[in-house]
Design a protein around this motif. Structure first.
Motif, PDB file in Angstrom:
ATOM      1  N   ARG A 127      39.283  55.970  66.022  1.00 60.62           N
ATOM      2  CA  ARG A 127      40.080  54.803  65.570  1.00 60.62           C
ATOM      3  C   ARG A 127      41.525  55.730  65.337  1.00 60.62           C
ATOM      4  N   ALA A 128      41.819  56.711  65.048  1.00 61.91           N
ATOM      5  CA  ALA A 128      43.319  57.289  65.008  1.00 61.91           C
ATOM      6  C   ALA A 128      44.205  57.430  66.112  1.00 61.91           C
ATOM      7  N   LYS A 129      43.140  57.977  67.124  1.00 68.64           N
ATOM      8  CA  LYS A 129      43.747  58.037  68.245  1.00 68.64           C
ATOM      9  C   LYS A 129      44.216  56.622  68.861  1.00 68.64           C
ATOM     10  N   PHE A 130      43.437  55.745  68.765  1.00 70.49           N
ATOM     11  CA  PHE A 130      43.578  54.394  69.296  1.00 70.49           C
ATOM     12  C   PHE A 130      44.859  53.823  68.464  1.00 70.49           C
ATOM     13  N   ALA A 131      45.260  53.874  67.252  1.00 67.66           N
ATOM     14  CA  ALA A 131      46.405  53.460  66.679  1.00 67.66           C
ATOM     15  C   ALA A 131      47.485  54.123  67.070  1.00 67.66           C
ATOM     16  N   LEU A 164      44.747  59.826  79.380  1.00 66.38           N
ATOM     17  CA  LEU A 164      46.303  60.851  78.765  1.00 66.38           C
ATOM     18  C   LEU A 164      45.863  62.296  78.405  1.00 66.38           C
ATOM     19  N   ARG A 165      46.225  63.103  78.959  1.00 62.47           N
ATOM     20  CA  ARG A 165      46.164  64.391  78.827  1.00 62.47           C
ATOM     21  C   ARG A 165      46.618  64.890  77.379  1.00 62.47           C
ATOM     22  N   ASP A 166      45.752  65.719  76.875  1.00 65.18           N
ATOM     23  CA  ASP A 166      45.679  66.272  75.677  1.00 65.18           C
ATOM     24  C   ASP A 166      45.920  65.099  74.618  1.00 65.18           C
ATOM     25  N   VAL A 167      45.283  63.857  74.723  1.00 65.59           N
ATOM     26  CA  VAL A 167      45.301  62.709  73.868  1.00 65.59           C
ATOM     27  C   VAL A 167      43.680  62.240  73.626  1.00 65.59           C
ATOM     28  N   ASN A 168      43.405  61.735  75.112  1.00 61.40           N
ATOM     29  CA  ASN A 168      42.138  61.126  74.823  1.00 61.40           C
ATOM     30  C   ASN A 168      41.310  61.449  76.248  1.00 61.40           C
ATOM     31  N   ASP A 169      41.792  62.651  76.653  1.00 63.75           N
ATOM     32  CA  ASP A 169      40.861  63.086  77.945  1.00 63.75           C
ATOM     33  C   ASP A 169      39.720  64.048  77.771  1.00 63.75           C
ATOM     34  N   PHE A 201      54.788  60.462  81.786  1.00 64.54           N
ATOM     35  CA  PHE A 201      54.147  60.967  82.857  1.00 64.54           C
ATOM     36  C   PHE A 201      53.870  62.293  83.154  1.00 64.54           C
ATOM     37  N   ARG A 202      54.967  62.870  83.096  1.00 64.33           N
ATOM     38  CA  ARG A 202      54.738  64.383  83.334  1.00 64.33           C
ATOM     39  C   ARG A 202      54.060  65.011  82.311  1.00 64.33           C
ATOM     40  N   ASP A 203      54.078  64.594  81.308  1.00 66.15           N
ATOM     41  CA  ASP A 203      53.367  65.356  79.969  1.00 66.15           C
ATOM     42  C   ASP A 203      51.904  64.862  79.915  1.00 66.15           C
TER      43      ASP A 203
END
Length: 327
Positions: A127-131, A164-169, A201-203
């Protein structure tokens, strides 16, 4: 008339029609500052123009239509658009991609209008990541809408998640649990570079091949691709009710199976999401007796479609962000 085909032998039974460029979410990979209307932009196609457009494309073999945005539910006459599209002879699959913000309130209305396939953007099950990704704390409501679609026996229910790298991967275990009992497909989509997101994109770009390796090692099996399918490579597993698709635009030969064309909300034909030009069709949508002219106009342009996109070279065409063309 013979089905629409290009010089590489690809046929196009699938049309993606954007009905509005506006969106009510602020996704980090698309519209992080929210949607800002261009006061000089043309108005979106009317219902009559949409009906004529679709009749022209069905003459040329189109039978699968996907309504996109922006966010299509921002358009107040969406239900009428769906009803209009469903009534066009030859349209057999009527799909829509949505962020799901109105799913719990409008699902049955949309199904009654003829919608028989839906893709809902759900970039995280946390939920927190989605927001954080979307700018809205709406995950629980949207997932409830997905369950309503399954309960209503919508023929095709899929979820889209941009990797998304380092977010939801790192969420594959959570997704596997979600898919264990739900007959839903989840599509993991590689982040794509657009005209205005290069630093992001690069990040955050991550290749989907590592995810595919995990699936194969876990016993998931690749499925054969059907003729009017989208770009995903699909996998199934006997222990799970749901399926997983991988959309990897940076993979080798990604464009060889392209089977879809796009039309923007104002009536421009886009031969590729990342093409360098749009072809105005609106002039051929003003009267019912223009269908033949419309068909000829589309047919004259199809050989301008390139064999592939140029994303590997950093060329993103005239797409400033995915909401502008419907992704």
């Amino acid at each position: 008339m013979s089905p629409l085909a290009d010089r590489y032998g690809r046929r196009f039974p699938y049309l993606r029609l954007s009905v509005i460029p506006a969106c009510n979410f602020r996704c980090t990979y698309c519209l992080p500052q929210g949607y800002h209307a261009n006061p000089n932009a043309a108005q979106a196609l009317t219902l009559d123009e949409i009906a004529r457009l679709l009749r022209g494309f069905t003459v040329m073999g189109m039978h699968k239509l996907r309504i996109t945005g922006g966010e299509p539910s921002v358009r107040h006459d969406l239900t009428y658009i769906l009803r209009t599209a469903a009534a066009v002879p030859g349209v057999t699959k009527l799909a829509m991609t949505t962020n799901g913000s109105l799913l719990t309130r409008r699902l049955h209305e949309w199904m009654d209008a003829g919608l028989n396939a839906i893709n809902v953007s759900v970039d995280s099950l946390d939920r927190a990541k989605f927001a954080r990704i979307t700018g809205h704390d709406r995950l629980d409501d949207i997932l409830h809408g997905v369950d309503l679609a399954l309960d209503a026996q919508m023929p095709s229910v899929k979820l889209n998640a941009v990797l998304l790298r380092d977010v939801n991967d790192n969420e594959l275990p959570a997704w596997l649990e979600y898919l264990r009992e739900r007959r839903v497909g989840v599509r993991f989509i590689e982040l794509m570079q657009t005209g205005d997101n290069l630093p992001f994109f690069r990040d955050h770009h991550v290749r989907a091949t590592a995810l595919e390796t995990q699936l194969l090692e876990g016993g998931w099996q690749a499925l054969a691709r059907v003729a009017d399918a989208g770009p995903a490579r699909e996998y199934r597993h006997p222990d799970y009710a749901g399926r997983i698709g991988i959309i990897a635009p940076y993979s080798k030969d990604f464009c060889s199976g392209c089977n879809r064309l796009r039309v923007t909300a104002t009536g421009d034909l886009r031969l590729c999401l990342f093409g360098d030009f749009g072809i105005p069709l609106r002039q051929f949508l003003q009267a019912d007796d223009q269908i033949e002219d419309l068909v000829h106009a589309i047919g004259r342009q199809i050989d301008r479609k390139e064999q592939g996109h140029f994303l590997h070279e950093g060329r993103t065409g005239i797409t400033p962000h995915l909401a502008s063309t419907g992704g």
